[in-house]
Enzyme design. Structure first.
Site, PDB file in Angstrom:
ATOM      1  N   THR A 394      25.970  23.902  39.429  1.00 57.77           N
ATOM      2  CA  THR A 394      25.881  24.064  37.981  1.00 57.77           C
ATOM      3  C   THR A 394      25.205  22.877  37.289  1.00 57.77           C
ATOM      4  OG1 THR A 394      27.930  25.344  38.136  1.00 57.77           O
ATOM      5  CG2 THR A 394      27.228  24.751  35.960  1.00 57.77           C
ATOM      6  N   THR A 412      24.125  27.982  35.621  1.00 62.60           N
ATOM      7  CA  THR A 412      24.399  27.849  37.054  1.00 62.60           C
ATOM      8  C   THR A 412      23.764  28.946  37.887  1.00 62.60           C
ATOM      9  OG1 THR A 412      26.211  27.541  38.652  1.00 62.60           O
ATOM     10  CG2 THR A 412      26.519  29.221  36.975  1.00 62.60           C
ATOM     11  N   SER A 458      34.671  32.356  35.276  1.00 60.73           N
ATOM     12  CA  SER A 458      33.829  31.167  35.352  1.00 60.73           C
ATOM     13  C   SER A 458      34.591  29.955  34.843  1.00 60.73           C
ATOM     14  CB  SER A 458      32.562  31.349  34.512  1.00 60.73           C
ATOM     15  OG  SER A 458      31.812  30.147  34.457  1.00 60.73           O
ATOM     16  N   SER A 459      34.367  28.801  35.478  1.00 53.05           N
ATOM     17  CA  SER A 459      34.913  27.549  34.965  1.00 53.05           C
ATOM     18  C   SER A 459      34.003  26.931  33.912  1.00 53.05           C
ATOM     19  CB  SER A 459      35.119  26.553  36.110  1.00 53.05           C
ATOM     20  OG  SER A 459      36.171  26.981  36.960  1.00 53.05           O
ATOM     21  N   GLY A 481      32.008  23.193  39.377  1.00 48.50           N
ATOM     22  CA  GLY A 481      32.921  24.213  39.869  1.00 48.50           C
ATOM     23  C   GLY A 481      34.219  24.216  39.082  1.00 48.50           C
TER      24      GLY A 481
END
Length: 583
Positions: A394, A412, A458-459, A481
Site C-alpha cells: 500500500t 494499494t 480494508s485497513s 496492511g
C-alpha cells in the site's frame, strides 16, 4: 438550492450522526461539516507522497492551477510507475476530501469488488483447508475488479479543474523517458525481497538484457505509457472496457487457480460517494471512510484512548504505550469480528462507537497485559472468528491546493506487486486475499467471508481532522496492511493529544498489539529512554521485532497561525514539498 442543501447538512451534523441518504434533493455526494464557512487559507500548495517523482507530478499540476483532486490523479499515475509494488491503476483506494469553501468532508470508496462468480470456498483446498497464503496471492482468483481509476474519475468529474487528459502527462513522460530505480523498488525485485516477485514481475521490471534492475538503473515502461495514454484519452472506460479489460480477464483466467472475473464484472464497476464517519477525539472531529474501510476501528481505538489519561502523559512514559497497546488489542478484536462490507453484513458502527461501550472497553485495560481480549458483544447475530491475513503493502499521500482543499488518499494493489501478474505495464491486485479464507466456523458465518460482488474489508483508513469550529486541522494516513490502524492512531495521538509536530508524530516508534502478538521498533523505543521498554515488560508486554518497520505515513498539519507542515515517513522514500503562496 445549494444553501438549502448546506443547511440540511448542518442540521444533520448537529442533531445526530448522519447516515447514508437516498433523497435526490440532497447533495449528490454525502458530507459532514459543522459550519458552512469558507476556510481561511494562505494560498500555498503542498504534496506529501512516497516517492519524490510522485510529489513533483502533483506539484506540476498544482502549478497549472489544478485542484487537490487533479493533483491526486497525477500522483497516483506516477506512483504506479515508480512504486509499482505498492499501488497502481490495477488496484483500489479510499479518498477523503475537505472542501475549504464549505467545510464539507466527503469520502469516496474505490475498493475493489469480487467478481460475481466468486464463492466462499474459493481459497480452500480440496480438503476444505485454507490455501497457503502465497499460493492464494499468486493466483488468478486473488484479483478483484480494480477501483482506483474509477474513483479518481468520479472525484475529478465533480471536483477537478484541469482537463483529465492533462493529469497523466507527467507519468507518461517519465514512463517514456525512464527514471532511476530507487533502493526500495530494487529491494522488492532482488533476491532478498520479503515477498519474492514472480518471474513475470522480474521480466517486466528488468534491464534490457533481462538482468534484475539495480539501484540507479534507468528503467522505461513504454507499455505503461501506452496504458496511461488510453486512460487519458478515453477516461476510465479504457480500463473497464475494450482491449485492456479483455487482457485483465484473460490473465486472471490463467492457471494456477484461475479466477472468475468477466468483462461484465469490469463494466459494471462503480465507485461510490459515501458518508464519512466523524467522531470526537479530544477537542477535534476525526473523519474516516465507512466500512468496508476499517476507519470505524481507528475511531474506536481513539475513543477508547480518550477514556484514559494517555493525553496527560507523553511518548517517554511507558504507561502511555501500555494504554496504546491494550486499546489496540481491544480494537482489533472487535474489528476482526464485526467489520466487513455493509452491503452484505450488518456492521454495528453506532454500537462500536457508542461512548458507553467505549468506556466499558477501556475499563478492560487493567494494570498488566493478559491473554488476548475477546470481541465485545455488540450484535445479536452469530459471527465466526476471522481468518484474514493482510500483506503490508500500500501507499498513502496527501495534497493541499492553493484554495485550501485537501485530499487524503490511501491506495494499494495489496501484496508487493499484487498477484504477480501484469497487463499493459501494470500489476494486477490480489485484494481478494483480504477476505477471510475460512468462510464460517462453529460460531457462525465470518463477516469478512468471500461473496460475489462483495468488497473485502480494508485497513486503509485515510483521515481528516477538523477543529471544534469545523476548520481543517490535519490529514494523514499510512501503508502497512492491518498495522495501518496502529500507525494512524499513533500519529493522531502524537499530533492531537501530545501536540507534537506532524513530522515528530510520524517518527514516533511504531507499536502493533493484536491478539497475543506485540511488535515494535525497539531501537526507536530505546531512543525515547531506557525506562520505556522496561516499563512495558513490567506491565507484561515484551516487544519483538516484526512488521513495525513497514509504515509509510504521510500527513499535513495546519498550525493555529494558518501555516502548514507537511511530513513524510523516513522509513520510506517519501518527501513533502510545498509551493509558496503567490505574491
Amino acid at each position: 438550492m445549494l444553501n438549502i442543501q448546506l443547511r440540511l447538512l448542518v442540521a444533520c451534523a448537529l442533531l445526530a450522526s448522519c447516515g447514508p441518504r437516498a433523497d435526490a434533493r440532497l447533495p449528490a455526494f454525502p458530507g459532514f461539516h459543522r459550519h458552512a464557512k469558507a476556510d481561511l487559507h494562505h494560498g500555498l500548495a503542498l504534496v506529501a507522497a512516497a516517492n519524490p517523482m510522485a510529489v513533483d507530478a502533483g506539484l506540476e499540476i498544482l502549478k497549472k492551477g489544478g485542484k487537490a483532486v487533479d493533483a491526486a490523479v497525477a500522483v497516483q499515475a506516477m506512483l504506479g510507475l515508480v512504486e509499482p509494488q505498492s499501488s497502481g491503476v490495477g488496484g483500489g483506494a479510499f479518498l477523503m476530501y475537505y472542501e475549504a469553501s464549505t467545510g464539507v468532508v466527503s469520502a469516496i470508496d474505490g475498493r475493489e469488488k469480487a467478481p460475481a462468480g466468486a464463492t466462499p470456498d474459493m481459497f480452500l483446498d480440496e480438503h476444505g483447508k485454507p490455501l497457503p497464503f502465497v499460493q492464494a496471492v499468486r493466483s488468478g482468483r486473488s484479483t478483484g475488479v480494480p477501483g482506483a481509476i474509477a474513483m479518481l474519475s468520479a472525484a475529478h468529474a465533480r471536483l477537478g479543474a484541469r482537463p483529465w487528459r492533462e493529469l497523466f502527462q507527467p507519468a507518461i513522460r517519465a514512463a517514456t523517458q525512464g527514471f532511476r530505480v530507487t533502493p526500495r523498488l530494487a529491494s522488492f525485485l532482488g533476491e532478498g525481497s520479503p515477498f519474492p516477485p514472480t518471474n513475470e514481475i522480474r521480466t517486466m521490471f528488468s534491464r534490457p538484457d533481462g538482468a534484475t534492475l539495480h539501484v540507479g538503473d534507468l528503467f522505461r515502461n513504454p507499455e505503461y505509457a501506452r496504458t496511461l495514454e488510453r486512460i487519458a484519452k478515453e477516461g476510465p472506460r479504457a480500463l473497464y472496457e475494450g482491449p485492456i479489460a479483455e487482457q485483465i480477464v484473460e490473465r486472471t483466467h490463467e492457471a494456477p487457480l484461475p479466477g472468475t472475473m468477466t468483462l461484465k464484472d469490469l463494466a459494471a464497476y462503480r465507485s461510490n460517494w459515501v458518508e464519512p464517519i466523524c467522531r470526537p477525539y479530544r477537542q477535534y472531529s476525526v473523519c474516516v471512510p465507512p466500512p468496508p474501510s476499517s476507519g470505524v476501528s481507528l475511531l474506536e481505538l481513539l475513543g477508547v484512548l480518550d477514556k484514559t489519561d494517555i493525553a496527560e502523559r507523553g511518548p517517554s512514559d511507558p504507561q502511555a504505550w501500555f494504554l496504546f497497546a491494550q486499546a489496540s488489542r481491544l480494537m482489533y478484536a472487535d474489528r476482526d469480528r464485526y467489520v466487513a462490507d455493509p452491503r452484505f453484513v450488518s456492521v454495528p458502527v453506532e454500537r462500536l462507537l457508542d461512548p458507553g461501550y467505549l468506556r466499558v472497553r477501556a475499563q478492560l485495560i487493567g494494570e498488566r497485559a493478559g491473554s488476548a481480549p475477546a470481541p465485545g458483544r455488540v450484535i445479536n447475530l452469530p459471527r465466526g472468528a476471522d481468518a484474514t491475513v493482510e500483506s503490508a503493502g500500500t501507499s498513502h499521500f496527501v495534497v493541499v491546493d492553493s484554495a485550501g482543499n485537501v485530499v487524503s488518499m490511501t491506495t494499494t494493489v495489496e501484496s508487493p506487486f499484487g498477484s504477480g501478474r501484469t497487463v499493459g505495464g501494470f500489476v494486477l491486485n490480489n485484494q481478494l486475499t483480504d477476505f477471510s479464507f475460512v468462510p464460517a466456523d462453529d460460531s457462525g458465518p465470518v463477516a469478512n467471508s468471500v461473496h460475489g460482488g462483495k468488497r473485502p474489508r480494508s485497513s486503509m483508513s485515510p483521515l481528516i481532522v477538523l477543529d471544534h469550529d469545523g476548520y481543517f486541522v490535519a490529514a494523514l494516513g499510512s501503508a502497512g496492511g492491518s498495522a495501518i490502524l496502529a500507525y494512524n492512531a499513533k500519529t493522531a495521538v502524537g499530533v492531537l493529544a501530545w501536540k507534537l509536530p506532524m513530522k515528530a508524530a510520524i517518527e514516533l516508534p511504531n507499536l502493533i498489539a493484536r491478539g497475543e502478538d506485540f511488535s515494535g521498533e525497539l531501537e526507536r523505543f530505546e531512543r525515547l529512554g531506557s525506562d520505556v521498554l522496561a516499563g512495558l515488560r513490567e506491565r507484561g508486554i515484551e516487544l519483538k521485532l516484526g512488521r513495525a518497520e513497514n509504515s509509510g505515513l504521510h500527513g499535513v498539519l495546519r498550525h493555529p497561525d494558518g501555516s502548514y507542515e507537511g511530513a513524510a515517513d523516513s522509513r520510506r522514500e517519501g518527501v513533502a514539498r510545498m509551493l509558496p503562496a503567490p505574491r
